[in-house]
Write a protein that holds these residues in place. Sequence first.
Motif, short mmCIF file in Angstrom:
data_model
loop_
_atom_site.label_atom_id
_atom_site.label_comp_id
_atom_site.label_asym_id
_atom_site.label_seq_id
_atom_site.Cartn_x
_atom_site.Cartn_y
_atom_site.Cartn_z
N PHE A 1 0.85 -1.19 0.00
CA PHE A 1 0.00 0.00 0.00
C PHE A 1 0.88 1.24 0.00
O PHE A 1 1.93 1.27 0.69
CB PHE A 1 -0.92 0.02 1.23
CG PHE A 1 -1.66 -1.28 1.42
CD1 PHE A 1 -2.75 -1.58 0.62
CD2 PHE A 1 -1.24 -2.22 2.36
CE1 PHE A 1 -3.42 -2.78 0.75
CE2 PHE A 1 -1.90 -3.42 2.50
CZ PHE A 1 -3.00 -3.71 1.70
N TYR B 1 -5.17 -0.86 3.58
CA TYR B 1 -6.16 -1.35 2.63
C TYR B 1 -7.32 -0.38 2.46
O TYR B 1 -7.77 -0.10 1.35
CB TYR B 1 -6.69 -2.72 3.06
CG TYR B 1 -7.62 -3.32 2.02
CD1 TYR B 1 -7.12 -4.16 1.05
CD2 TYR B 1 -8.97 -3.00 1.99
CE1 TYR B 1 -7.94 -4.69 0.07
CE2 TYR B 1 -9.80 -3.52 1.02
CZ TYR B 1 -9.29 -4.36 0.07
OH TYR B 1 -10.11 -4.86 -0.91
N HIS C 1 -3.19 0.61 -3.93
CA HIS C 1 -2.85 -0.79 -3.71
C HIS C 1 -1.91 -1.30 -4.79
O HIS C 1 -1.95 -0.85 -5.94
CB HIS C 1 -4.10 -1.66 -3.71
CG HIS C 1 -5.08 -1.35 -2.62
ND1 HIS C 1 -6.24 -2.08 -2.43
CD2 HIS C 1 -5.07 -0.39 -1.65
CE1 HIS C 1 -6.91 -1.58 -1.40
NE2 HIS C 1 -6.22 -0.56 -0.92
N TYR D 1 5.91 2.19 -1.30
CA TYR D 1 4.86 1.33 -0.75
C TYR D 1 5.37 0.64 0.51
O TYR D 1 6.58 0.35 0.64
CB TYR D 1 4.45 0.25 -1.75
CG TYR D 1 3.72 0.78 -2.98
CD1 TYR D 1 2.34 0.69 -3.09
CD2 TYR D 1 4.44 1.35 -4.03
CE1 TYR D 1 1.68 1.17 -4.21
CE2 TYR D 1 3.79 1.82 -5.16
CZ TYR D 1 2.41 1.72 -5.24
OH TYR D 1 1.75 2.20 -6.37
#
Length: 413
Positions: A267, A274, A289, A411
């Motif tokens: 993420f 999420y 995502h 991420y």
Amino acid sequence: MLRKNSDSGFGHLFLFLAVIVIVAIGFAGWRVFSKAKDKSNNSTSKILTSNASADDKAIKAGRMLSNNNCSGSGETTFTHLPMNADDFSLLIPYGLTVGGHVTPIDHQYFQPTVFQSAKDTYPVYAMADAKITDVEVHPPENGSLGRIRLVFSVSCTFFYYYDLVTSVQPGIDKDHLPISVKAGQLIGHIGGQTLDFAVWNTKKPLSGFVNPVSYDGEAWKIYTADPFPYYTPALRQIVESKDSRTAEPIAGKIDYDIDGKLIGNWFEKSTGGYGGNSTSHDPNYFKTHLSFAPDLYDPSYFRVSIGSLYNQVQNQSDMQHVTLTNSPDPKDVDVSRGLVKYDLVGWDYIKNGGSSWDQMAVAKEVKLKPKSNVFGCGIVQMTAARELKFEVFVGKQCSSISSFDSAAKTYTR
């Protein structure tokens, strides 16, 4: 929403239309739970990290998932299918990635025998004695048929749920919760779309998510359980016969994280995991995502599923790809590998015997065949055990790419 050529991962436009519509109308559920969660001091991660016993954690999680309308502990046996056996032609297992479902999907799909049927064509039944503890009604919008989501509590540790139901029987509404139902009882109807279904077992949280706090936005996700062991032998034989996945677990899998490795879910840093930022309730939260996970039907190949492409491409069909060489395997990529480059391509599925599979009927031993036309180059570098940089160069082959530019994103797990 569809491309006119057939280079999307699904290849067959009819099926893609069917699934992408389901995906588009299926995102609202998390927002309802997220808003409720904002008002509570409870979260999945807090429960799991508390000093309570395993049994107490399971019951506390169940109370959270049932709006405190559950009782007791324990599992059950499913003595009835959610749809009549002749009314569904295909069971799509857990773990599909498609469109905005960038990470492997945490529910199965019962696909009606006549997919483009009229609304309310097929009856939907309770699978076991339970209490309905949540009813969410989402009216039709953007051409959809609308959807009703139902949560069934067998106990405080065992649940099943439906979504995309198109109508329910009188008295099944929020004003009458909790609602006791019996196995085989008519609950409502569905038509023109699939039936979402999953089982949650709070005594058996999944071990393949290395950072459960990232899933507080969908607190049920980490309790997703294989439904097949809970069917009677006769019913299990029916559902397995309509499932095209042959890799174990044949019910599908959603948790592929390996700590320190590329494989699994990621993420964008500081975007809330999420569920995204809980204060914004962005319906396109999936844009942040990223996942690297085995293909649902042919796990010898891995898919790269990229939420950030939602802002760069016209069609959601361009958000999932396989790679030209299927190498290196994400489970082998760590910090020591440095910069890794993947030429991203579409794919076809091939049935045993060599013909193309359109995913509209059951086929066993399906194999994936990558296409040769390169969509773009995805480059990734693990910068820490739970952090990476990633960027997509649409329309470029990796032979022309040597490094990240200013568009690269960071991420985390």
